[in-house]
Design a protein around this motif. Structure first.
Motif, PDB file in Angstrom:
ATOM      1  N   ALA A   1       0.921  -1.276   0.167  1.00 57.73           N
ATOM      2  CA  ALA A   1       0.040   0.124   0.060  1.00 57.73           C
ATOM      3  C   ALA A   1       0.807   1.098   0.012  1.00 57.73           C
ATOM      4  CB  ALA A   1      -0.988   0.023   1.274  1.00 57.73           C
ATOM      5  N   LEU A   2       2.140   1.257   0.686  1.00 58.96           N
ATOM      6  CA  LEU A   2       2.857   2.397   0.745  1.00 58.96           C
ATOM      7  C   LEU A   2       3.523   2.582  -0.545  1.00 58.96           C
ATOM      8  CD1 LEU A   2       4.589   4.634   2.113  1.00 58.96           C
ATOM      9  CD2 LEU A   2       6.152   2.874   2.893  1.00 58.96           C
ATOM     10  N   ILE A   3       3.901   1.551  -1.282  1.00 53.82           N
ATOM     11  CA  ILE A   3       4.657   1.786  -2.431  1.00 53.82           C
ATOM     12  C   ILE A   3       3.751   2.151  -3.732  1.00 53.82           C
ATOM     13  CG2 ILE A   3       4.577  -0.513  -3.546  1.00 53.82           C
ATOM     14  CD1 ILE A   3       7.576   2.014  -3.541  1.00 53.82           C
ATOM     15  N   SER A   4       2.474   1.629  -3.422  1.00 55.15           N
ATOM     16  CA  SER A   4       1.265   2.084  -4.448  1.00 55.15           C
ATOM     17  C   SER A   4       1.032   3.791  -4.157  1.00 55.15           C
ATOM     18  CB  SER A   4       0.236   1.276  -4.020  1.00 55.15           C
ATOM     19  OG  SER A   4      -1.030   1.579  -5.008  1.00 55.15           O
ATOM     20  N   LEU A   5       1.161   4.061  -3.009  1.00 59.31           N
ATOM     21  CA  LEU A   5       0.659   5.344  -2.838  1.00 59.31           C
ATOM     22  C   LEU A   5       1.708   6.353  -3.464  1.00 59.31           C
ATOM     23  CD1 LEU A   5      -0.965   7.765  -1.378  1.00 59.31           C
ATOM     24  CD2 LEU A   5       0.748   7.375   0.443  1.00 59.31           C
ATOM     25  N   LEU A   6       3.000   5.623  -3.137  1.00 57.26           N
ATOM     26  CA  LEU A   6       4.232   6.632  -3.674  1.00 57.26           C
ATOM     27  C   LEU A   6       4.371   6.810  -5.406  1.00 57.26           C
ATOM     28  CD1 LEU A   6       6.669   5.879  -0.887  1.00 57.26           C
ATOM     29  CD2 LEU A   6       5.381   7.946  -1.065  1.00 57.26           C
ATOM     30  N   ARG A   7       3.963   5.568  -5.755  1.00 56.34           N
ATOM     31  CA  ARG A   7       4.360   5.458  -7.115  1.00 56.34           C
ATOM     32  C   ARG A   7       2.878   6.172  -7.987  1.00 56.34           C
ATOM     33  NH1 ARG A   7       8.837   3.451  -8.334  1.00 56.34           N
ATOM     34  NH2 ARG A   7       9.767   2.074  -6.928  1.00 56.34           N
ATOM     35  N   SER A   8       1.800   6.090  -7.230  1.00 49.81           N
ATOM     36  CA  SER A   8       0.651   6.625  -8.132  1.00 49.81           C
ATOM     37  C   SER A   8       0.329   7.953  -7.771  1.00 49.81           C
ATOM     38  CB  SER A   8      -0.517   5.987  -7.600  1.00 49.81           C
ATOM     39  OG  SER A   8      -0.974   6.081  -6.254  1.00 49.81           O
ATOM     40  N   GLN A   9       0.631   8.745  -6.486  1.00 44.16           N
ATOM     41  CA  GLN A   9       0.030  10.035  -6.407  1.00 44.16           C
ATOM     42  C   GLN A   9       1.197  10.909  -6.844  1.00 44.16           C
ATOM     43  OE1 GLN A   9      -2.927  11.211  -4.774  1.00 44.16           O
ATOM     44  NE2 GLN A   9      -2.984   9.083  -5.231  1.00 44.16           N
ATOM     45  N   PRO A  10       0.701  11.972  -7.523  1.00 43.34           N
ATOM     46  CA  PRO A  10       1.543  12.967  -8.430  1.00 43.34           C
ATOM     47  C   PRO A  10       2.254  13.998  -7.647  1.00 43.34           C
ATOM     48  CG  PRO A  10      -0.744  13.508  -9.030  1.00 43.34           C
ATOM     49  CD  PRO A  10      -0.686  12.362  -8.087  1.00 43.34           C
ATOM     50  N   VAL A  11       1.703  14.545  -6.512  1.00 46.27           N
ATOM     51  CA  VAL A  11       2.225  15.621  -5.942  1.00 46.27           C
ATOM     52  C   VAL A  11       2.237  15.234  -4.560  1.00 46.27           C
ATOM     53  CG1 VAL A  11       1.272  17.149  -7.468  1.00 46.27           C
ATOM     54  CG2 VAL A  11      -0.126  16.542  -5.185  1.00 46.27           C
ATOM     55  N   ALA A  12       3.512  16.086  -3.920  1.00 45.07           N
ATOM     56  CA  ALA A  12       3.625  16.044  -2.370  1.00 45.07           C
ATOM     57  C   ALA A  12       3.595  17.379  -1.959  1.00 45.07           C
ATOM     58  CB  ALA A  12       4.945  15.301  -2.402  1.00 45.07           C
ATOM     59  N   SER A  13       3.597  17.387  -0.576  1.00 44.29           N
ATOM     60  CA  SER A  13       3.750  18.708   0.034  1.00 44.29           C
ATOM     61  C   SER A  13       5.223  18.678   0.262  1.00 44.29           C
ATOM     62  CB  SER A  13       3.147  18.902   1.397  1.00 44.29           C
ATOM     63  OG  SER A  13       1.658  19.070   1.212  1.00 44.29           O
ATOM     64  N   LEU A  14       6.343  19.624  -0.056  1.00 46.20           N
ATOM     65  CA  LEU A  14       7.383  19.945   0.199  1.00 46.20           C
ATOM     66  C   LEU A  14       7.623  20.762   1.392  1.00 46.20           C
ATOM     67  CD1 LEU A  14      10.454  19.212  -0.655  1.00 46.20           C
ATOM     68  CD2 LEU A  14      10.310  21.365  -1.980  1.00 46.20           C
ATOM     69  N   ALA A  15       8.518  20.375   2.677  1.00 48.31           N
ATOM     70  CA  ALA A  15       8.801  21.219   3.782  1.00 48.31           C
ATOM     71  C   ALA A  15      10.274  21.406   3.604  1.00 48.31           C
ATOM     72  CB  ALA A  15       8.362  20.607   4.938  1.00 48.31           C
ATOM     73  N   THR A  16      10.605  22.977   3.546  1.00 52.52           N
ATOM     74  CA  THR A  16      11.999  23.395   3.630  1.00 52.52           C
ATOM     75  C   THR A  16      12.085  24.314   4.815  1.00 52.52           C
ATOM     76  OG1 THR A  16      11.441  25.215   2.164  1.00 52.52           O
ATOM     77  CG2 THR A  16      12.130  22.991   1.365  1.00 52.52           C
ATOM     78  N   LEU A  17      13.384  24.600   4.953  1.00 54.95           N
ATOM     79  CA  LEU A  17      13.573  25.881   6.038  1.00 54.95           C
ATOM     80  C   LEU A  17      13.675  26.970   5.114  1.00 54.95           C
ATOM     81  CD1 LEU A  17      15.877  24.264   8.758  1.00 54.95           C
ATOM     82  CD2 LEU A  17      13.328  25.240   9.040  1.00 54.95           C
ATOM     83  N   HIS A  18      12.862  28.090   5.593  1.00 53.23           N
ATOM     84  CA  HIS A  18      13.183  29.425   4.491  1.00 53.23           C
ATOM     85  C   HIS A  18      13.749  30.365   5.612  1.00 53.23           C
ATOM     86  CE1 HIS A  18      12.657  32.337   1.641  1.00 53.23           C
ATOM     87  NE2 HIS A  18      11.857  32.890   2.318  1.00 53.23           N
ATOM     88  N   LYS A  19      14.788  30.917   5.571  1.00 52.82           N
ATOM     89  CA  LYS A  19      15.145  31.836   6.575  1.00 52.82           C
ATOM     90  C   LYS A  19      14.917  31.546   7.868  1.00 52.82           C
ATOM     91  CE  LYS A  19      14.671  35.567   3.255  1.00 52.82           C
ATOM     92  NZ  LYS A  19      13.966  36.785   2.786  1.00 52.82           N
TER      93      LYS A  19
END
Length: 159
Positions: free
Chosen positions: A8-26
């Motif tokens: 189920a995990l690999i199916s989710l990662l291979r099928s969903q096209p977008v992710a939220s990306l968290a970074t540090l900004h300043k």
């Protein structure tokens, strides 16, 4: 994690096209949205980002990032029960002259073929996020963490 949960995990990662990306900004947390693909061997998540985007500069200055991939809202009766994966990792540029560039580009375009024209834009470049840990929530009350060899084994499987 049993076989059905890893599938189920690999199916989710291979099928969903977008992710939220968290970074540090300043020095402060920042979240944006990025299309992504998983490398076939599971060693990294490929993103194609503009140099004009603040998240790109954030990754250059501090490569520690996180991705959140969630199943569609229709996949559960409650948002709290949505399957989701939170990936902690390190982002690195993947320029055209690097050894893994062609594989990363191919994986990205295989999942997101409409993005091909963006490769002709001079300000776009590939980054690979190398996972260090994954928190997998398979549903309400079903959460587990993956690290090390087990994480790479699961990420390298086909859906």
């Amino acid at each position: 994690m049993d076989a059905s949960e890893s599938t189920a995990l690999i199916s989710l990662l291979r099928s969903q096209p977008v992710a939220s990306l968290a970074t540090l900004h300043k020095g402060a947390p920042a979240v944006s949205m990025v299309p992504f693909a998983l490398l076939p061997d599971g060693t990294g998540f490929v993103i194609h980002v503009s140099q004009l985007a603040t998240h790109t500069q954030d990754m250059v200055q501090n490569p520690a990032v996180a991705l959140l991939v969630t199943a569609p809202l229709a996949a559960a009766d409650s948002p709290l029960a949505l399957p989701r994966a939170s990936v902690q990792g390190s982002a690195r540029p993947c320029p055209p002259e690097s050894p893994g560039y062609e594989a990363a580009r191919h994986a990205y375009l295989a999942k997101l073929p409409d993005a091909e024209s963006l490769f002709s834009f001079g300000d776009f470049s590939l980054f690979v996020i190398e996972p260090e840990a994954i928190r997998w929530v398979a549903g309400f009350g079903r959460a587990m963490s993956l690290v090390g060899a087990r994480m790479h084994e699961v990420l390298g499987q086909t859906a």
